[in-house]
Design an enzyme around this catalytic site. Structure first.
Site, PDB file in Angstrom:
ATOM      1  N   LYS A  42       0.960  -1.181   0.258  1.00 29.62           N
ATOM      2  CA  LYS A  42       0.023  -0.347   0.294  1.00 29.62           C
ATOM      3  C   LYS A  42       1.275   1.415  -0.128  1.00 29.62           C
ATOM      4  O   LYS A  42       0.618   2.501  -0.854  1.00 29.62           O
ATOM      5  CB  LYS A  42      -1.375   0.191   1.045  1.00 29.62           C
ATOM      6  CG  LYS A  42      -2.341  -1.330   0.839  1.00 29.62           C
ATOM      7  CD  LYS A  42      -2.572  -1.560   2.802  1.00 29.62           C
ATOM      8  CE  LYS A  42      -3.890  -2.805   2.405  1.00 29.62           C
ATOM      9  NZ  LYS A  42      -4.201  -2.817   3.469  1.00 29.62           N
ATOM     10  N   GLN A  86      -5.069  -1.504  10.175  1.00 32.11           N
ATOM     11  CA  GLN A  86      -4.656  -2.838   9.390  1.00 32.11           C
ATOM     12  C   GLN A  86      -5.433  -4.043  10.476  1.00 32.11           C
ATOM     13  O   GLN A  86      -5.155  -4.167  11.782  1.00 32.11           O
ATOM     14  CB  GLN A  86      -2.896  -2.923   9.036  1.00 32.11           C
ATOM     15  CG  GLN A  86      -2.403  -4.051   8.593  1.00 32.11           C
ATOM     16  CD  GLN A  86      -3.159  -3.974   7.624  1.00 32.11           C
ATOM     17  OE1 GLN A  86      -2.799  -3.357   6.644  1.00 32.11           O
ATOM     18  NE2 GLN A  86      -3.455  -5.554   6.663  1.00 32.11           N
ATOM     19  N   ASP A 111     -11.645   1.775   3.309  1.00 32.46           N
ATOM     20  CA  ASP A 111     -11.772   0.625   3.841  1.00 32.46           C
ATOM     21  C   ASP A 111     -13.384   0.539   3.625  1.00 32.46           C
ATOM     22  O   ASP A 111     -13.517  -0.633   3.876  1.00 32.46           O
ATOM     23  CB  ASP A 111     -10.801   0.140   5.046  1.00 32.46           C
ATOM     24  CG  ASP A 111      -9.714  -1.205   4.645  1.00 32.46           C
ATOM     25  OD1 ASP A 111      -9.786  -0.977   3.822  1.00 32.46           O
ATOM     26  OD2 ASP A 111      -8.765  -1.590   6.343  1.00 32.46           O
ATOM     27  N   SER A 183     -21.853 -21.496   3.341  1.00 29.70           N
ATOM     28  CA  SER A 183     -21.828 -23.167   4.179  1.00 29.70           C
ATOM     29  C   SER A 183     -22.536 -23.786   4.631  1.00 29.70           C
ATOM     30  O   SER A 183     -22.269 -24.650   3.694  1.00 29.70           O
ATOM     31  CB  SER A 183     -20.688 -22.811   5.110  1.00 29.70           C
ATOM     32  OG  SER A 183     -21.542 -22.414   6.232  1.00 29.70           O
ATOM     33  N   PRO A 367      -9.720  59.047  31.446  1.00 28.20           N
ATOM     34  CA  PRO A 367     -10.460  57.993  32.126  1.00 28.20           C
ATOM     35  C   PRO A 367     -11.989  57.857  31.150  1.00 28.20           C
ATOM     36  O   PRO A 367     -12.508  57.074  32.059  1.00 28.20           O
ATOM     37  CB  PRO A 367     -11.466  59.113  33.650  1.00 28.20           C
ATOM     38  CG  PRO A 367     -10.578  59.855  33.314  1.00 28.20           C
ATOM     39  CD  PRO A 367      -9.605  60.569  31.895  1.00 28.20           C
TER      40      PRO A 367
END
Length: 921
Positions: A42, A86, A111, A183, A367
């Site tokens: 990267k 990461q 990401d 699966s 003043p």
């Protein structure tokens, strides 16, 4: 192709916005080999494209809190546009990965792993989210085939949050008919056989067989698996989730493993980073703040200052900090409306160019007050809230003495205030209390040292100053410095001779030369002269002393002039508190108190962040006297502000009293030590003050004005402009353009205002404008703001009035003649002695800080206008060696004010139910 396109886009960005580069941060925890490999890929890709990539590596001992703190800092960094964590997190401490990925700011989450970005993707907000890089790369590969996705049947094998689930959503919102298998899917081969587009991310080697695949299908293989292979040196080879050799016979397009999806994933990370940078540029211009400016609701007549302050709802101070580009770890919150800013921001922004530097000063005050603070705030409100410039105000912190005495607060006034004013005018963050403690520690150390030297032998003093601890004697660092000052180059306490011990332990302070006084931040006239040491335990060692007000302490002046902790500590060590009986200066370092002072002041050195009524940022920091000190806010606040505003922004600071005092010291002392160079002087004047300088009758604050001040009188105004003209001349003497701000009151007439504007321009002002900011806020200072903008572009040939190498008397004479208009100076005997003493002690090369009345250009407060031909009497000269100046005393003055007959505190109260402060500051 993607990388080449991105490289060209980055070039176009940098050409349009010089100095800008897309920024990518990669946060790694631990040191996994596979993570290191991916990160290097990267970083290499980023470098090729022109992205500024930063790899932050935390050890495997990092805790969840450590990681979150790092993420918060990167979230706040405007130079970081893309930010990834990461995975996996290689830490030996328990860390919630989902909590970590969700901590990344969604607008930087290139990401696409945060719940917010995932949620936007799942509901089809594709233009307002970041898509995980692997699915995004897969989609780009599918587009490259030229096959239309819409209407096609797509099958995704795998349902992970990183690939499978977002790939399903992405295909769905691109109008494919999508089936997700996993699966538990019992008819996997059948489902695969229906797919026009097949994306496999199951993590099982060559699970999808070639005979399952529909002829002509597009196959995207995201799998990376290792299988045994005796022909390879490593004994294994990399394969995908699809049996490639058989599948390529059926598919129209298929990605190889390795070399297919992997490089595209990296390319999409780069693309998302560039897209994020483009969004940043669309929303923010580099160096340009995006600030929420509260709208003022103006009332007529204008309510009291405290009513206006309490009617507004200040922004949370952490929001102000974020708006001006400060990071969370650079800000220490003190409640909701004030914060301290870490000095580390200077290092972070060291390469950032400074903005324009503007100092607000005034004609010789009366003043009635000329409204310098109000004008300072009005100008920054105009520049910021109305002209949308980056702008900071840097002002002094007021003393509580005048706040409860005769002056009231110093937060500005009307619709130009620092808010909340009660926070500003009271304890703020405790800086003045820290100065009180530090100052009085020095005072206690002086008298304690005199007492102990008078009551103990050399050896007894030595045994106590360098005690034996577990049979070992050792000099402290500060004692080593004292030995070196004495010319004793020894570090073994047992090696000193009797003569050396005597020189080391005896400061031999002459009580008659003590210049260091105790301080208190309250006006208390009965502490102006006191007797200390009257207890029987002091064994008759008493002396006459006094209390000064805290803001007159040299420690306050050091705080205002120091440019960091190290410099502050050195200045503390150099502070001269008395002389020895041999005439040698005795310093805080000699007393051994330097380190303790630095510890007491370690928080006070950080500038205080607040805001104005219109939401522009303000640094409130330091508040040295404007007579025996230089009367300006801190160098550090100015330096940080100048970096934060950037090269096109403005920092507006205020100098105490009139231009002859506060501005002259700002130039000759503050700018000399800071190295900063001003661009514009704003000189504040009022019609009524000019009338007084023109010979109008005396006035008293709080008493109705004589008619000369409420009715048109052009003659008085014209005559009083002599003071204005002289102060314009004083500013131009330093080579800086001058803009005159005529602070208008309702009793002023158009003819009077026009006369002052004309006179100012004829006297050499760059411009002169009427201002109505007290009643209108920043809107009423727009003409002033525009004039300051123009003046900041004019040549500024800044120069000092004198060279510090000149003799002390010559420097004083130059100020008296050039700035005040005196014919000459006269040093009284005590002042002559001090010139000789300080020159002998090596302090003759310090700048000069004149301590004279602020009510006249001369030493006589009754002489108004621009007197000339007078001889300026110098009664005495004193040294603030740590702060770095000598201050000649012109006439008599008190450093401990007293309370008037009716102090301001009569009007101050607290509502016991709401807790609000009531009354007038």
């Amino acid at each position: 192709q993607v990388r080449d396109r991105l490289k060209q886009q980055v070039v176009e960005m940098t050409e349009k916005f010089p100095g800008f580069r897309p920024g990518l941060a990669i946060l790694q925890v631990g040191n996994r080999d596979d993570s290191n490999l991916y990160i290097n890929m990267k970083l290499k890709a980023a470098a090729e494209i022109g992205i500024s990539a930063n790899h932050i590596k935390l050890p495997n001992t990092a805790t969840e809190a450590d990681v979150l703190k790092c993420i918060a800092s990167l979230n706040a960094d405007p130079a970081v546009h893309g930010f990834i964590v990461q995975l996996p997190l290689d830490s030996n401490k328990p860390i919630n990965t989902e909590k970590i990925t969700n901590a990344v700011a969604p607008e930087k989450d290139v990401d696409g792993l945060s719940s917010i970005n995932a949620g936007k993707l799942s509901r089809g907000d594709l233009g307002d989210c970041f898509i995980p890089c692997t699915p995004k790369g897969c989609m780009e590969l599918i587009r490259q085939t030229g096959v239309q996705v819409a209407g096609k049947r797509a099958v995704v094998i795998g349902r992970s949050k990183i690939v499978g689930a977002p790939m399903h959503d992405l295909l769905l919102w691109n109008n494919a008919t999508v089936t997700t298998c996993h699966s538990k899917t019992s008819t996997l081969a059948e489902e695969v056989g229906k797919a026009d587009i097949l994306v496999v991310a199951a993590g099982r080697a060559e699970m999808v067989k070639g005979e399952w695949i529909k002829p002509g299908a597009i196959v995207i293989d995201c799998g990376i698996n290792h299988v045994p292979d005796s022909t390879k040196a490593s004994g294994k080879r990399v394969v995908g989730d699809v049996a490639y050799n058989s599948a390529k016979e059926k598919a129209s397009f298929i990605t190889p493993v390795p070399g297919g999806v992997g490089p595209m994933t990296v390319a999409m990370l780069m693309q998302s980073t560039v897209e994020s940078a483009q969004r940043f540029l669309e929303k923010f211009q580099p160096g340009k703040w995006t600030i929420q400016y509260p709208q003022l609701t103006l009332q007529v007549p204008v309510p009291s200052d405290i009513e206006i302050s309490q009617s507004c709802m200040p922004k949370p101070i952490e929001q102000v900090a974020k708006e001006v580009g400060l990071f969370p770890d650079e800000v220490e919150l003190y409640g909701q409306t004030k914060a301290k800013v870490q000095l580390s921001v200077l290092k972070r922004l060291q390469n950032q160019p400074d903005g324009k530097y503007v100092v607000v000063t005034g004609i010789t005050p009366t003043p009635l007050g000329e409204g310098k603070s109000t004008t300072t705030v009005g100008l920054v409100q105009a520049l910021g809230a109305h002209l949308h410039q980056n702008v900071f105000a840097c002002v002094r912190q007021p003393s509580q003495g005048p706040t409860f005495g005769i002056k009231g607060g110093a937060a500005g006034g009307g619709y130009c205030q620092v808010v909340p004013m009660e926070e500003f005018n009271l304890h703020l963050t405790g800086d003045i209390h820290a100065i009180t403690a530090a100052n009085n520690l020095v005072a206690a150390a002086i008298d304690a040292r005199i007492f102990h030297e008078l009551t103990q032998s050399d050896q007894a003093l030595y045994n106590r100053l360098v005690p034996s601890v577990n049979g070992v004697r050792k000099f402290s660092d500060i004692q080593i410095r004292r030995l070196q000052k004495l010319g004793i180059n020894k570090t073994d306490p047992m090696a000193l001779t009797k003569e050396e011990v005597n020189a080391f332990v005896r400061l031999d302070i002459d009580p008659g030369t003590i210049t260091w006084q105790r301080v208190l931040d309250t006006n208390d006239r009965f502490l102006r002269k006191i007797t200390i040491g009257q207890s029987v335990t002091e064994k008759g060692f008493s002396r006459t002393a006094q209390f000064d007000i805290t803001v007159s302490s040299e420690i306050m002046a050091v705080l205002a002039l120091a440019d960091g902790l190290e410099d502050m500590k050195k200045r503390f060590g150099r502070m001269v508190v008395a002389c020895s009986k041999k005439g040698q200066p005795v310093t805080a370092d000699d007393l051994g108190v330097t380190g303790a002072l630095a510890v007491l002041m370690k928080d006070a050195i950080k500038p205080n962040l607040m805001q104005t009524l219109e939401g522009t940022p303000v640094f409130v920091h330091a508040g040295p006297f404007a007579n025996i000190a230089h009367g300006n806010s801190s160098v550090l606040a100015d330096k940080i502000a100048l970096k934060l505003v950037g090269k096109d922004g403005f920092v507006v600071t205020e100098a105490g009293f009139g231009a002859d005092i506060g501005m002259e010291k700002f130039f000759n002392i503050k700018c000399r030590y800071s190295g900063l160079r001003p661009h514009v002087v704003v000189l504040v004047a009022t019609i009524r003050a000019l009338k007084m300088h023109g010979g109008g009758p005396a006035v008293t604050a709080g008493v109705p004005l004589p008619k000369e001040y409420t009715e048109e009188n052009l003659q008085l105004v014209a005559k009083g402009c002599s003071n204005l003209n002289k102060q314009i001349q004083n500013a131009r003497m330093f080579g800086v353009p001058v803009v005159v701000a005529v602070n208008a009151f309702k009793t002023d007439t158009k003819a009077e205002l026009a006369l002052v504007v004309q006179q100012a321009k004829e006297a050499g002002a760059f411009d002169a404008v009427e201002c109505t900011h007290w009643a209108e806020g920043g809107k009423g200072a727009l003409a002033l703001a525009r004039a300051v903008q123009r003046a900041s572009q004019a040549p500024s040939n800044f120069r000092f009035l004198y060279n510090v190498e000149l003799p002390v008397v010559d420097k004083i004479r130059l100020i008296a003649q050039q700035v005040y208009g005196a014919r000459d100076i006269e040093l009284l005997p005590e002042a002559q002695e001090k010139v000789a003493l300080y020159t002998k002690q090596g302090f003759g090369n310090l700048p000069i800080c004149m301590a004279k009345t602020h009510l006249s250009l001369s030493h006589d407060p009754e002489q108004k206008g621009a007197p000339t031909g007078f001889v300026l009497p110098i009664r005495d000269i004193r040294a603030s060696v740590g702060a770095g100046f000598l201050y000649p005393l012109v006439g008599t003055m008190s450093t401990m004010p007293g309370l008037p007959t009716r102090p301001c505190f009569y009007d101050i109260d607290l509502d016991p139910v709401s807790g609000e402060v009531n009354g007038l500051f």
